[in-house]
Scaffold this active site. Structure first.
Site, PDB file in Angstrom:
ATOM      1  N   ARG A 187     -59.335   6.994  37.475  1.00 36.27           N
ATOM      2  CA  ARG A 187     -59.289   6.926  36.015  1.00 36.27           C
ATOM      3  C   ARG A 187     -60.594   6.380  35.455  1.00 36.27           C
ATOM      4  NH1 ARG A 187     -53.503   4.136  34.799  1.00 36.27           N
ATOM      5  NH2 ARG A 187     -54.819   3.039  33.297  1.00 36.27           N
ATOM      6  N   ARG A 224     -46.486  -3.383  24.069  1.00 36.84           N
ATOM      7  CA  ARG A 224     -47.549  -4.300  24.470  1.00 36.84           C
ATOM      8  C   ARG A 224     -48.216  -5.012  23.298  1.00 36.84           C
ATOM      9  NH1 ARG A 224     -51.511  -1.252  28.489  1.00 36.84           N
ATOM     10  NH2 ARG A 224     -49.769   0.103  28.936  1.00 36.84           N
ATOM     11  N   LYS A 268     -47.204  -2.267  37.647  1.00 36.22           N
ATOM     12  CA  LYS A 268     -46.088  -1.814  36.796  1.00 36.22           C
ATOM     13  C   LYS A 268     -45.675  -0.392  37.159  1.00 36.22           C
ATOM     14  CE  LYS A 268     -48.499  -2.294  32.981  1.00 36.22           C
ATOM     15  NZ  LYS A 268     -49.792  -2.776  33.532  1.00 36.22           N
ATOM     16  N   ARG A 286     -59.944  -4.275  29.180  1.00 34.65           N
ATOM     17  CA  ARG A 286     -58.471  -4.156  29.192  1.00 34.65           C
ATOM     18  C   ARG A 286     -57.828  -5.521  29.445  1.00 34.65           C
ATOM     19  NH1 ARG A 286     -58.121   0.072  33.680  1.00 34.65           N
ATOM     20  NH2 ARG A 286     -55.864  -0.118  33.584  1.00 34.65           N
ATOM     21  N   ARG A 334     -57.933   2.388  43.179  1.00 33.55           N
ATOM     22  CA  ARG A 334     -56.771   3.210  42.801  1.00 33.55           C
ATOM     23  C   ARG A 334     -57.135   4.704  42.718  1.00 33.55           C
ATOM     24  NH1 ARG A 334     -53.312   1.907  37.570  1.00 33.55           N
ATOM     25  NH2 ARG A 334     -55.337   1.860  36.558  1.00 33.55           N
TER      26      ARG A 334
HETATM   27  P1  AP5 Z   1     -50.423   0.324  39.346  1.00 34.83           P
HETATM   28  O1  AP5 Z   1     -48.990   0.362  39.731  1.00 34.83           O
HETATM   29  O2  AP5 Z   1     -51.106   1.594  38.954  1.00 34.83           O
HETATM   30  O3  AP5 Z   1     -50.643  -0.811  38.238  1.00 34.83           O
HETATM   31  P2  AP5 Z   1     -50.278  -0.815  36.682  1.00 34.83           P
HETATM   32  O4  AP5 Z   1     -49.804  -2.189  36.345  1.00 34.83           O
HETATM   33  O5  AP5 Z   1     -49.380   0.320  36.333  1.00 34.83           O
HETATM   34  O6  AP5 Z   1     -51.737  -0.627  36.113  1.00 34.83           O
HETATM   35  P3  AP5 Z   1     -52.313   0.284  34.933  1.00 34.83           P
HETATM   36  O7  AP5 Z   1     -53.808   0.186  35.057  1.00 34.83           O
HETATM   37  O8  AP5 Z   1     -51.721   1.659  34.958  1.00 34.83           O
HETATM   38  O9  AP5 Z   1     -51.803  -0.495  33.709  1.00 34.83           O
HETATM   39  P4  AP5 Z   1     -52.356  -0.405  32.270  1.00 34.83           P
HETATM   40  O10 AP5 Z   1     -51.303  -1.092  31.512  1.00 34.83           O
HETATM   41  O11 AP5 Z   1     -53.723  -0.956  32.115  1.00 34.83           O
HETATM   42  O12 AP5 Z   1     -52.553   1.161  32.052  1.00 34.83           O
HETATM   43  P5  AP5 Z   1     -51.619   2.258  31.357  1.00 34.83           P
HETATM   44  O13 AP5 Z   1     -51.762   3.500  32.119  1.00 34.83           O
HETATM   45  O14 AP5 Z   1     -50.277   1.726  31.067  1.00 34.83           O
HETATM   46  O15 AP5 Z   1     -51.237  -0.379  40.555  1.00 34.83           O
HETATM   47  C1  AP5 Z   1     -52.665  -0.481  40.497  1.00 34.83           C
HETATM   48  C2  AP5 Z   1     -53.240  -0.238  41.906  1.00 34.83           C
HETATM   49  O16 AP5 Z   1     -52.804  -1.296  42.783  1.00 34.83           O
HETATM   50  C3  AP5 Z   1     -52.764   1.058  42.567  1.00 34.83           C
HETATM   51  O17 AP5 Z   1     -53.836   1.560  43.330  1.00 34.83           O
HETATM   52  C4  AP5 Z   1     -51.613   0.622  43.493  1.00 34.83           C
HETATM   53  O18 AP5 Z   1     -51.483   1.465  44.643  1.00 34.83           O
HETATM   54  C5  AP5 Z   1     -52.071  -0.775  43.898  1.00 34.83           C
HETATM   55  N1  AP5 Z   1     -50.964  -1.699  44.115  1.00 34.83           N
HETATM   56  C6  AP5 Z   1     -49.837  -1.839  43.364  1.00 34.83           C
HETATM   57  N2  AP5 Z   1     -49.057  -2.830  43.858  1.00 34.83           N
HETATM   58  C7  AP5 Z   1     -49.730  -3.339  44.936  1.00 34.83           C
HETATM   59  C8  AP5 Z   1     -49.449  -4.403  45.854  1.00 34.83           C
HETATM   60  N3  AP5 Z   1     -48.335  -5.141  45.793  1.00 34.83           N
HETATM   61  N4  AP5 Z   1     -50.368  -4.654  46.817  1.00 34.83           N
HETATM   62  C9  AP5 Z   1     -51.514  -3.912  46.910  1.00 34.83           C
HETATM   63  N5  AP5 Z   1     -51.838  -2.902  46.067  1.00 34.83           N
HETATM   64  C10 AP5 Z   1     -50.938  -2.622  45.086  1.00 34.83           C
HETATM   65  O19 AP5 Z   1     -52.352   2.411  29.955  1.00 34.83           O
HETATM   66  C11 AP5 Z   1     -53.627   3.003  29.874  1.00 34.83           C
HETATM   67  C12 AP5 Z   1     -54.122   2.989  28.438  1.00 34.83           C
HETATM   68  O20 AP5 Z   1     -53.198   3.731  27.599  1.00 34.83           O
HETATM   69  C13 AP5 Z   1     -54.220   1.617  27.772  1.00 34.83           C
HETATM   70  O21 AP5 Z   1     -55.429   0.951  28.089  1.00 34.83           O
HETATM   71  C14 AP5 Z   1     -54.122   2.020  26.290  1.00 34.83           C
HETATM   72  O22 AP5 Z   1     -55.331   2.584  25.855  1.00 34.83           O
HETATM   73  C15 AP5 Z   1     -53.080   3.116  26.311  1.00 34.83           C
HETATM   74  N6  AP5 Z   1     -51.712   2.609  26.172  1.00 34.83           N
HETATM   75  C16 AP5 Z   1     -50.700   2.705  27.084  1.00 34.83           C
HETATM   76  N7  AP5 Z   1     -49.574   2.136  26.611  1.00 34.83           N
HETATM   77  C17 AP5 Z   1     -49.877   1.672  25.386  1.00 34.83           C
HETATM   78  C18 AP5 Z   1     -49.134   0.964  24.402  1.00 34.83           C
HETATM   79  N8  AP5 Z   1     -47.844   0.623  24.593  1.00 34.83           N
HETATM   80  N9  AP5 Z   1     -49.747   0.639  23.242  1.00 34.83           N
HETATM   81  C19 AP5 Z   1     -51.034   0.998  23.006  1.00 34.83           C
HETATM   82  N10 AP5 Z   1     -51.811   1.668  23.893  1.00 34.83           N
HETATM   83  C20 AP5 Z   1     -51.233   1.986  25.090  1.00 34.83           C
END
Ligand code: AP5
Length: 216
Positions: free
Chosen positions: A156, A88, A13, A167, A123
């Site tokens: 992270r 979410r 994402k 997660r 990552r």
């Molecule tokens: P990346 O692009 O970082 O993936 P992502 O989907 O953004 O993954 P996240 O782990 O950031 O998502 P998340 O939803 O768990 O965490 P968030 O920070 O939003 O890609 C991942 C890796 O793969 C990278 O190394 C990248 O280079 C690689 N990659 C990407 N595409 C690729 C491809 N095609 N091929 C190969 N490699 C590839 O949230 C964190 C925390 O915040 C949550 O757990 C929660 O506690 C809180 N939070 C955030 N938003 C909310 C909400 N709306 N409500 C409640 N709590 C929330």
């Protein structure tokens, strides 16, 4: 254009939101990045966020809704935004409706769990900009160093194996119902809903997303 990207942890994402946001000239609004910035800046709230996030739990809906509503008031969101990781839960979607936060399209990034685990374990991120790398699939020019700022990259806490497993279960319990909700709503006049395959190389996924965002 006002877009929501939904997918499990590691689906890509953040990576894809950053690329499409630049392409479309609209800001990427990542609730994960906003919360990580808040927890670095604030001690009392920061401690609460650290506990929830490092364990892979969701932050309360009201807090997220306040953060997002405030961010969307800023002038760079006037012609659209790309929401990465929000909403979410069904409660967040309902809160958006009550606050008149409107969206045009929801895109689900679909990908198998084995692939997610490989992605998250390799990552590396640059906290200040939200830029993400992968040690094998998308490496920085110099190991451990951000390409643009020259600053160190970090891993992270919530990418540890236990937190990743948790997660994923949180995604299945709280976010999957939201996908059904948007799919049904799209059939009765709601935002357009599409699903793209998130596996394969980065550029291929970027192209699939760009294709699905084209006006129809
Ligand atoms: P990346 O692009 O970082 O993936 P992502 O989907 O953004 O993954 P996240 O782990 O950031 O998502 P998340 O939803 O768990 O965490 P968030 O920070 O939003 O890609 C991942 C890796 O793969 C990278 O190394 C990248 O280079 C690689 N990659 C990407 N595409 C690729 C491809 N095609 N091929 C190969 N490699 C590839 O949230 C964190 C925390 O915040 C949550 O757990 C929660 O506690 C809180 N939070 C955030 N938003 C909310 C909400 N709306 N409500 C409640 N709590 C929330």
């Amino acid at each position: 254009m006002r877009i929501v990207l939904i997918g499990p942890p590691g689906a890509g994402k953040g990576t894809q939101a950053q690329r499409q946001g630049q392409q479309l000239g609209i800001p990427q609004i990542s609730t994960g990045d906003m919360l990580r910035a808040t927890r670095r800046a604030s001690s009392a709230l920061g401690e609460q966020l650290r506990e929830l996030m490092d364990a892979g739990n969701l932050v309360p809906d009201e807090l997220i809704l306040e953060l997002v509503a405030e961010r969307l008031q800023q002038s760079d969101c006037a012609s659209g935004y790309l929401l990465d990781g929000f909403p979410r839960t069904l409660g967040q979607a309902e809160g958006m409706r009550l606050r008149n936060i409107n969206i045009d399209q929801v895109v689900q990034i679909d990908i198998g769990e084995d692939e997610l685990v490989k992605r998250l374990s390799g990552r590396w991120s640059h906290p200040a900009s939200g830029r993400v790398y992968h040690q094998l699939f998308n490496p920085p020019q110099r190991p451990g160093i951000d390409d643009e700022s020259g600053e160190p990259l970090v891993q992270r806490e919530d990418d540890q194996a236990d937190a990743v497993r948790h997660r994923l279960s949180v995604f299945h319990e709280h976010t999957k119902p939201l996908l059904d909700f948007y799919q049904r709503w799209s059939q009765t006049g709601g935002p357009r809903f599409s699903v793209i395959n998130g596996s394969g190389d980065l550029d291929a996924v970027t192209q699939r997303l760009a294709d699905t965002l084209k006006p129809q």
